[in-house]
Design an enzyme around this catalytic site. Structure first.
Site: not given
Length: 506
Positions: A270-271
């Site tokens: 998700k980063r």
């Protein structure tokens, strides 16, 4: 309770197929999560079955209403419609886990009465100490030693102020299933122990509520990420118990979809910016292009064709054709495929999709004025073959909507100008002024400038027309020059040539 479960797996085909997408509403939708939704949707549409959308929102520390709304927005933007579930309804609601606790309590009571789950009072520290005392690795885990606690032992624990967790009694045999993507998989007997399904505070856990919901909703095929493969034997073990109490009569087929990888062959997290679905939309991906590309992350229509419609994907998709190997998200390829789909749009459709991007950049307002609509209708066809993302439109078309005095000449464009730019601009202006206003059109502008600059001055086209492009658009890369000058008109076009000439003379 039987210790040798021999329960059937689903044999559903065609319209009897029931699949589900059941995300937790945490964070912004991830392209890997969306790919899972899309494969479920495509399989349901391919078979004529049912696609269920429910939400697993039982973790108040992580779940947010904002993320829930974003999940709905993501599916609707990609046109992944569902047959049962959130906002649609159906016979198995409610479709938010947070609203189903009464259902879970009833199932827990039935499993407790039948002996499939039992009370467990041991703490983590006590389990580790037991392992050490028996000469085992402290981290080996629970060894099912509380299965046969007496009533007196349970009462003694309660007298100490303890509340029990509830554990499922797991089968004592191997658990084998035929994964739709990976083939036959076996988890040997003893590879996992009785696991907690309800916390001491009475809160049921994901390994319990997820299969219970699937069973009650008649889900026949569970298509989910590879990261959940390790939990599958526990789910099957619970299914055996649910079948024995009459909650369902089959175990669903499982298919574990490959990881989506990012750079350096690491799982896309998700980063990573590439994981953010809405970032792709913001940059100008269209649903047709993104769905096409995401479908290639583990599946293909054919070995020699990467661009296809959503309808073609649905017609051909079968989960058994999904490749089990990890798939890498290649942003350049995604953009290229998106550009192919942009070129497949009707011109009017393409123009309409540009409006939000032009408005966000402050170039137009919504609703469009008649003047802006006329410019857009004329300008959109000029860039449809030239862009891969709708987000490129403000840069490409912006110069057509503004007055010449507001035009900014970009630094790299000015740096690209040849030394004879003043001569080119002066010759061009002189020649173009002889064209009557009523005859101003791209063909005549083109032939006039070619005669003046290429034939008359002996310049190569790139040198001849480069300064004109910078004068008209302020950019090195722009829509076709002569068509842009037609849209701007004679007066505005000449004013822009004069303005650049003035800038170069300073």
């Amino acid at each position: 309770m039987s210790t040798t479960p021999a329960h059937p797996f689903s044999t559903a085909t065609g319209t009897d197929v029931r699949v589900r997408f059941c995300p937790s509403p945490t964070g912004t939708p991830h392209v890997g999560l969306v790919r899972t939704a899309m494969f479920n949707w495509a399989y349901a549409r391919h078979t004529g079955g049912t696609f269920i959308f429910r939400v697993e929102d039982t973790d108040p520390a992580r779940d947010t209403e904002e993320s829930f709304v974003q999940l709905l927005e993501a599916l609707r933007w990609l046109r992944l419609d569902w047959d049962e579930g959130i906002d649609v309804g159906g016979p198995h609601g409610p479709y938010r886990q947070s609203q189903r606790y009464d259902i879970y309590r009833d199932v827990i009571a039935r499993l407790t009465e039948s002996g499939h789950i039992y009370e467990s009072f041991a703490t983590g520290e006590e389990i580790e100490a037991r392992n050490v005392s028996l000469g085992r690795d402290a981290k080996l885990g629970y060894d099912n030693f509380e299965r046969d606690l007496t009533d007196a032992q349970k009462a003694a624990y309660r007298a100490e102020g303890r509340s029990p967790a509830l554990r499922l009694k797991v089968p004592t045999e191997d658990i084998t299933f035929d994964d739709l993507v990976r083939g036959e998989i076996t988890f040997p007997a003893g590879s996992f122990s009785d696991f907690v399904v309800v916390r001491p505070n009475g809160h049921p856990l994901y390994p319990f509520v997820n299969p219970v919901d699937d069973a009650l909703m008649g889900v026949t095929h569970v298509l989910r990420g590879e990261d959940l493969l390790s939990s599958t034997p526990r789910q099957i073990a619970l299914y055996h118990a649910l079948i024995e109490i009459g909650l369902t009569d089959f175990v669903p087929r499982f298919g574990h979809l490959p990881y989506v990888m990012g750079d350096k062959n690491k799982k896309l997290s998700k980063r990573d910016p590439e994981s953010n679905l809405f970032l792709h939309r913001e940059r100008g991906f269209i649903p047709e292009g993104l769905v096409n590309y995401l479908s290639l992350l583990g599946w293909s229509l054919s070995h020699d064709r990467d661009v296809f419609s959503i309808e073609e994907m649905v017609a051909a998709f079968d989960v058994v054709d999904v490749n089990p190997n990890p798939a890498r998200f290649d942003l350049k390829k995604a953009e290229s495929i998106n550009g192919d789909h942009i070129r497949l749009l009707g011109v009017a459709d393409f123009a309409a999709r540009l409006v939000p991007y032009l408005a966000a950049a402050g170039i137009v307002t919504e609703p469009l004025t008649e003047a802006d609509r006329a410019i857009l209708e004329a300008g959109a066809p000029l860039i449809q073959e030239r862009i891969a993302l709708l987000g490129e439109a403000p840069g490409m078309l912006g110069s057509l909507f503004i007055a010449g005095e507001a035009l900014v000449h970009e630094a790299d464009a000015l740096a690209s100008l040849p030394a004879n730019t003043p001569e080119i601009l002066a010759a061009s202006s002189a020649a173009l002024r002889d064209i009557p206003e009523t005859d101003w059109a791209n063909e005549l502008v083109h032939t006039t400038l070619a005669a003046t600059l290429i034939e008359g001055l002996g310049l190569k086209p790139r040198i001849a027309f480069g300064p004109l492009r910078v004068a008209v658009s302020g950019r090195k890369v722009s829509p076709p020059l002569f068509e842009s000058m037609e849209i701007l008109g004679k007066t505005e076009s000449l004013a822009r040539l004069d303005r650049l000439a003035a800038v170069r003379s300073v």
